[in-house]
Design a protein around this motif. Structure first.
Motif: not given
Length: 212
Positions: A131-144
Protein backbone atom coordinates in the motif's frame (compact mmCIF):
# COMPACT_ATOMS: atom_id res chain seq x y z
CA UNK A 1 41.11 31.35 8.42
CA UNK A 2 42.56 27.87 7.98
CA UNK A 3 41.47 25.26 5.43
CA UNK A 4 39.21 23.48 7.92
CA UNK A 5 37.10 26.58 8.59
CA UNK A 6 36.73 27.69 5.00
CA UNK A 7 33.36 27.19 3.37
CA UNK A 8 33.42 24.12 1.12
CA UNK A 9 33.39 24.73 -2.59
CA UNK A 10 30.13 23.45 -4.07
CA UNK A 11 30.49 21.50 -7.28
CA UNK A 12 28.82 18.80 -9.30
CA UNK A 13 30.49 15.44 -9.78
CA UNK A 14 29.62 14.45 -13.36
CA UNK A 15 31.28 11.04 -13.21
CA UNK A 16 29.31 10.16 -10.08
CA UNK A 17 26.12 11.31 -11.78
CA UNK A 18 26.77 9.13 -14.80
CA UNK A 19 27.75 6.06 -12.76
CA UNK A 20 24.75 6.27 -10.43
CA UNK A 21 22.44 6.96 -13.37
CA UNK A 22 23.62 3.86 -15.20
CA UNK A 23 23.39 1.76 -12.05
CA UNK A 24 19.76 2.86 -11.65
CA UNK A 25 19.04 1.53 -15.14
CA UNK A 26 21.07 -1.66 -14.65
CA UNK A 27 19.23 -2.38 -11.38
CA UNK A 28 15.93 -2.38 -13.26
CA UNK A 29 17.39 -4.69 -15.90
CA UNK A 30 18.66 -7.07 -13.22
CA UNK A 31 15.21 -7.15 -11.62
CA UNK A 32 13.60 -7.94 -14.98
CA UNK A 33 16.18 -10.64 -15.70
CA UNK A 34 15.64 -12.20 -12.27
CA UNK A 35 11.89 -12.41 -12.83
CA UNK A 36 12.31 -13.92 -16.30
CA UNK A 37 14.84 -16.44 -14.97
CA UNK A 38 12.53 -17.41 -12.11
CA UNK A 39 9.63 -17.78 -14.57
CA UNK A 40 11.57 -20.58 -16.24
CA UNK A 41 13.17 -22.12 -13.15
CA UNK A 42 10.30 -22.21 -10.66
CA UNK A 43 8.20 -25.32 -11.37
CA UNK A 44 4.48 -25.05 -12.17
CA UNK A 45 4.65 -21.28 -12.44
CA UNK A 46 2.15 -19.38 -14.57
CA UNK A 47 3.54 -15.93 -15.30
CA UNK A 48 0.12 -14.64 -16.33
CA UNK A 49 -1.72 -15.78 -13.20
CA UNK A 50 1.03 -15.84 -10.57
CA UNK A 51 2.33 -12.60 -9.09
CA UNK A 52 5.96 -11.77 -8.36
CA UNK A 53 5.15 -12.45 -4.70
CA UNK A 54 4.12 -15.98 -5.65
CA UNK A 55 7.32 -16.31 -7.66
CA UNK A 56 9.38 -15.16 -4.69
CA UNK A 57 7.99 -17.77 -2.30
CA UNK A 58 9.61 -21.11 -1.62
CA UNK A 59 12.83 -22.82 -2.64
CA UNK A 60 13.85 -20.38 -5.37
CA UNK A 61 13.00 -17.16 -3.57
CA UNK A 62 16.63 -16.02 -3.72
CA UNK A 63 16.31 -15.42 -7.47
CA UNK A 64 13.59 -12.85 -7.09
CA UNK A 65 15.25 -11.43 -3.96
CA UNK A 66 18.36 -10.60 -6.00
CA UNK A 67 16.22 -8.60 -8.40
CA UNK A 68 14.32 -6.87 -5.60
CA UNK A 69 17.54 -5.76 -3.92
CA UNK A 70 18.93 -4.53 -7.25
CA UNK A 71 15.80 -2.44 -7.84
CA UNK A 72 15.99 -1.11 -4.29
CA UNK A 73 19.50 0.06 -5.15
CA UNK A 74 18.14 1.76 -8.28
CA UNK A 75 15.69 3.80 -6.23
CA UNK A 76 18.37 4.76 -3.72
CA UNK A 77 20.67 5.76 -6.59
CA UNK A 78 18.16 8.17 -8.08
CA UNK A 79 17.44 9.52 -4.58
CA UNK A 80 21.15 10.24 -4.15
CA UNK A 81 21.29 11.87 -7.56
CA UNK A 82 18.23 14.00 -6.84
CA UNK A 83 19.83 15.18 -3.60
CA UNK A 84 23.16 15.84 -5.31
CA UNK A 85 21.53 17.82 -8.12
CA UNK A 86 18.63 19.58 -6.45
CA UNK A 87 16.36 21.02 -9.13
CA UNK A 88 14.61 23.36 -6.69
CA UNK A 89 11.25 23.54 -4.97
CA UNK A 90 9.61 21.75 -2.05
CA UNK A 91 8.21 19.12 -4.40
CA UNK A 92 11.69 18.02 -5.43
CA UNK A 93 12.77 17.88 -1.77
CA UNK A 94 9.76 15.76 -0.85
CA UNK A 95 10.49 13.56 -3.87
CA UNK A 96 14.01 12.88 -2.60
CA UNK A 97 12.62 11.67 0.72
CA UNK A 98 9.98 9.65 -1.08
CA UNK A 99 12.54 7.94 -3.30
CA UNK A 100 14.61 6.99 -0.26
CA UNK A 101 11.49 5.57 1.40
CA UNK A 102 10.62 3.66 -1.76
CA UNK A 103 14.09 2.11 -1.78
CA UNK A 104 13.66 1.06 1.84
CA UNK A 105 10.18 -0.36 1.23
CA UNK A 106 11.32 -2.42 -1.74
CA UNK A 107 14.26 -3.71 0.29
CA UNK A 108 11.94 -4.69 3.15
CA UNK A 109 9.65 -6.54 0.74
CA UNK A 110 12.59 -8.76 -0.18
CA UNK A 111 14.07 -9.02 3.30
CA UNK A 112 10.82 -9.94 5.06
CA UNK A 113 10.05 -12.79 2.63
CA UNK A 114 6.31 -12.45 3.25
CA UNK A 115 5.19 -13.58 -0.14
CA UNK A 116 2.47 -15.86 -1.37
CA UNK A 117 3.22 -18.63 1.13
CA UNK A 118 0.66 -17.82 3.83
CA UNK A 119 3.38 -16.59 6.19
CA UNK A 120 1.92 -15.93 9.63
CA UNK A 121 5.03 -15.81 11.83
CA UNK A 122 5.14 -12.57 13.77
CA UNK A 123 3.65 -9.37 12.36
CA UNK A 124 3.01 -9.71 8.62
CA UNK A 125 3.57 -6.29 7.01
CA UNK A 126 3.79 -7.20 3.31
CA UNK A 127 0.38 -5.79 2.38
CA UNK A 128 1.10 -2.53 4.21
CA UNK A 129 4.40 -2.19 2.36
CA UNK A 130 2.52 -2.70 -0.90
CA UNK A 131 0.00 0.00 0.00
CA UNK A 132 2.80 2.43 0.92
CA UNK A 133 4.67 1.65 -2.30
CA UNK A 134 1.52 2.23 -4.36
CA UNK A 135 0.79 5.57 -2.72
CA UNK A 136 4.36 6.85 -3.03
CA UNK A 137 4.59 5.84 -6.69
CA UNK A 138 1.45 7.84 -7.39
CA UNK A 139 2.69 11.10 -5.85
CA UNK A 140 6.50 11.18 -6.19
CA UNK A 141 6.68 11.59 -9.99
CA UNK A 142 4.15 14.43 -9.78
CA UNK A 143 6.05 16.10 -6.93
CA UNK A 144 9.28 15.98 -8.92
CA UNK A 145 7.81 16.98 -12.27
CA UNK A 146 8.22 20.74 -11.83
CA UNK A 147 11.86 20.40 -10.84
CA UNK A 148 12.55 17.96 -13.67
CA UNK A 149 10.98 20.36 -16.15
CA UNK A 150 13.82 22.77 -15.46
CA UNK A 151 16.07 20.30 -17.27
CA UNK A 152 13.58 20.08 -20.13
CA UNK A 153 9.81 20.30 -20.53
CA UNK A 154 9.77 16.69 -21.72
CA UNK A 155 10.92 15.38 -18.33
CA UNK A 156 8.19 17.18 -16.43
CA UNK A 157 5.47 16.06 -18.83
CA UNK A 158 6.54 12.43 -18.73
CA UNK A 159 6.69 12.39 -14.92
CA UNK A 160 3.17 13.83 -14.70
CA UNK A 161 2.03 11.20 -17.18
CA UNK A 162 3.64 8.41 -15.15
CA UNK A 163 1.94 9.69 -12.00
CA UNK A 164 -1.48 9.76 -13.68
CA UNK A 165 -1.11 6.34 -15.32
CA UNK A 166 0.04 4.78 -12.05
CA UNK A 167 -2.74 6.40 -10.01
CA UNK A 168 -5.33 5.03 -12.43
CA UNK A 169 -3.74 1.61 -12.95
CA UNK A 170 -2.49 0.54 -9.52
CA UNK A 171 -5.85 0.29 -7.68
CA UNK A 172 -7.21 -1.98 -10.43
CA UNK A 173 -4.75 -4.68 -9.37
CA UNK A 174 -6.65 -5.39 -6.15
CA UNK A 175 -9.87 -6.14 -8.04
CA UNK A 176 -8.46 -8.42 -10.72
CA UNK A 177 -9.17 -12.16 -10.81
CA UNK A 178 -6.25 -14.40 -9.84
CA UNK A 179 -6.07 -15.70 -13.41
CA UNK A 180 -4.54 -12.48 -14.76
CA UNK A 181 -3.13 -10.50 -11.84
CA UNK A 182 0.41 -11.77 -12.50
CA UNK A 183 0.69 -10.17 -15.93
CA UNK A 184 -0.95 -6.99 -14.66
CA UNK A 185 1.58 -6.71 -11.84
CA UNK A 186 4.37 -6.90 -14.40
CA UNK A 187 2.70 -4.05 -16.30
CA UNK A 188 2.81 -1.96 -13.11
CA UNK A 189 6.47 -2.84 -12.77
CA UNK A 190 7.14 -1.36 -16.20
CA UNK A 191 5.59 1.93 -15.08
CA UNK A 192 7.90 1.98 -12.05
CA UNK A 193 10.87 1.23 -14.31
CA UNK A 194 9.85 4.11 -16.61
CA UNK A 195 9.98 6.49 -13.64
CA UNK A 196 13.51 5.38 -12.78
CA UNK A 197 14.61 5.53 -16.45
CA UNK A 198 13.39 9.11 -16.87
CA UNK A 199 15.28 10.36 -13.82
CA UNK A 200 18.38 8.31 -14.68
CA UNK A 201 18.42 9.71 -18.21
CA UNK A 202 18.08 13.25 -16.88
CA UNK A 203 21.13 12.86 -14.63
CA UNK A 204 23.24 10.93 -17.14
CA UNK A 205 22.72 13.63 -19.78
CA UNK A 206 23.45 16.35 -17.24
CA UNK A 207 26.64 14.58 -16.19
CA UNK A 208 27.78 14.23 -19.77
CA UNK A 209 27.19 17.93 -20.47
CA UNK A 210 29.23 18.88 -17.40
CA UNK A 211 32.08 16.67 -18.57
CA UNK A 212 31.96 18.34 -21.93
Amino acid sequence: MNDETKSPKLENAPTLMIVLGWYAIIGCIVFSAAIIAADFIVPDHDWIADTISDLGAGKYEFIVDIGIYAFSGSLISVALLAAHVHMGGWGWSCGIIGLALLGLIVFLVGARNEYGDNDSDGVVIHIYLVYALGLLMAIIPWLMSQGAARAGRYYGQVLVGISIVWAISAPVFFFLPDEIDGIYERYLGLIAFAFVFVLARLFIRRGRKLKG
